[in-house]
Design an enzyme around this catalytic site. Structure first.
Site, PDB file in Angstrom:
ATOM      1  CB  THR A  47      -1.043  -0.260   1.182  1.00 60.72           C
ATOM      2  OG1 THR A  47      -1.918  -0.916   1.025  1.00 60.72           O
ATOM      3  CG2 THR A  47      -1.902   1.164   0.918  1.00 60.72           C
ATOM      4  CE1 TYR A 134       1.600  -8.288   2.179  1.00 53.74           C
ATOM      5  CE2 TYR A 134       3.508  -6.248   1.451  1.00 53.74           C
ATOM      6  CZ  TYR A 134       1.773  -7.274   1.724  1.00 53.74           C
ATOM      7  OH  TYR A 134       1.016  -6.329   1.267  1.00 53.74           O
ATOM      8  CE  LYS A 161      -0.274  -6.823   4.824  1.00 54.74           C
ATOM      9  NZ  LYS A 161       0.147  -5.955   4.163  1.00 54.74           N
ATOM     10  CB  ILE A 203      -1.121  -5.074   8.599  1.00 59.83           C
ATOM     11  CG1 ILE A 203      -0.444  -5.862   9.890  1.00 59.83           C
ATOM     12  CG2 ILE A 203       0.316  -4.417   7.853  1.00 59.83           C
ATOM     13  CD1 ILE A 203       1.155  -6.027   9.568  1.00 59.83           C
TER      14      ILE A 203
END
Length: 300
Positions: A47, A134, A161, A203
């Site tokens: 993001t 991630y 994540k 997240i």
């Protein structure tokens, strides 16, 4: 080390018309999130367009986030790389800036072996910051079983994540490593059931658009107010899908446009990502209006 739990939004990186980081706008967006009651902030992830940032820009963003957080909450530093040397350099910058965690994707150009992935995260772990994997790279899937192996061999591994897969993948991750690792959901349109399954927080990209509403959802689930949680889930679902989950490329252009429509300054994305055209902005505006029609507001 502060524990990660609850809503940790991945903050956008505003760029100006020339494609440079708009530091004033970044600080303003960080302050907005910090004042929204979030449990931490993440920067330079997907993001935050971490894949499009130079090493020096990573350093600037890490330091800016740490300054704005001022020790009140953890800062998660995104690391997106294709090799261990580059990832480790960024992790060192994050450590030296005062970040609390590294959130590192697997390498995303070539698919390493499982042992190669263990080696990759072990190298990052030598920087001496706790790591969140991630899990977002489609061609390099970190399965629950592989996560368990990495956890055994990389003491610095703190959590996952979980962006890849679906609720099945999240459930597998929680049941396989959830007792040993922090599992943060990024199934953006399914955060409510993620929390009900036992995710430690999120997240997720949607939380960068509406952090106040996201905190409200988390608090509702934690207090057992499932009527309120379902109301928020249903109200935010159209925007979550339009801006994030149903996207096919051009991320995070729609997230920045949605933030704009919500009244904040997200700036431009970096070339080749573009802000959406008027038709898509119209669909985003309709999704925001649908959220408000159900009595859910990011801003009073």
């Amino acid at each position: 080390m502060p524990e990660l739990e609850g809503v940790v939004p991945p903050v956008v990186t505003p760029f100006d018309d020339a494609g440079d980081i708009d530091e004033a706008a970044l600080r303003e967006e960080l302050r907005y999130h910090l004042n929204a009651g979030v449990a931490g902030v993440a920067v330079a992830g997907s993001t935050g367009e971490g894949n499009a940032l130079s090493v020096d820009e990573h350093d600037l963003i890490y330091r800016t986030a740490v300054e704005e957080a001022d020790g009140d909450m953890p800062v998660v530093a995104g690391v997106i790389s294709t090799n261990a040397r580059d990832a480790t350099e960024k992790a060192r910058l994050a450590r030296d800036a005062g970040a609390d965690y590294v959130m590192a994707t697997p390498p995303h150009y070539e698919r390493p072996t499982d042992q190669g992935l263990v080696d990759y995260f072990a190298a990052i772990g030598e920087v001496d910051l706790p790591i969140l994997i991630y899990d977002v790279i489609e061609k390099v899937d970190v399965t629950a079983e592989l996560a368990a192996r990495i956890a055994e061999e990389v003491p610095a591994l703190y959590g996952i994540k979980q962006s890849g897969g679906d609720m099945h993948g999240l459930a597998n991750m929680l049941t396989t490593v959830g007792d040993d690792l922090c599992v943060m959901s990024a199934l953006d349109d399914l955060l409510y059931p993620s929390y009900a399954l036992g995710a430690d927080g999120t997240i997720g990209g949607v939380t960068s658009m509406y952090p106040r509403v996201s905190v409200d959802l988390w608090d509702a689930v934690q207090s057992g107010d499932h009527d309120r949680a379902r109301t928020i889930h249903e109200a935010t679902l159209p925007l979550a899908r339009q801006a994030v989950w149903a996207r096919d490329g051009n991320y995070p252009g729609s997230v920045k446009a949605a933030i704009d429509l919500l009244g904040r300054e997200a700036g431009h994305p970096r070339n080749p990502i573009r802000l959406p055209d008027e038709a898509e902005r119209g669909r985003l505006a309709e999704a925001i209006e649908a959220m408000r029609d159900r009595g859910v507001y990011e801003n009073d």
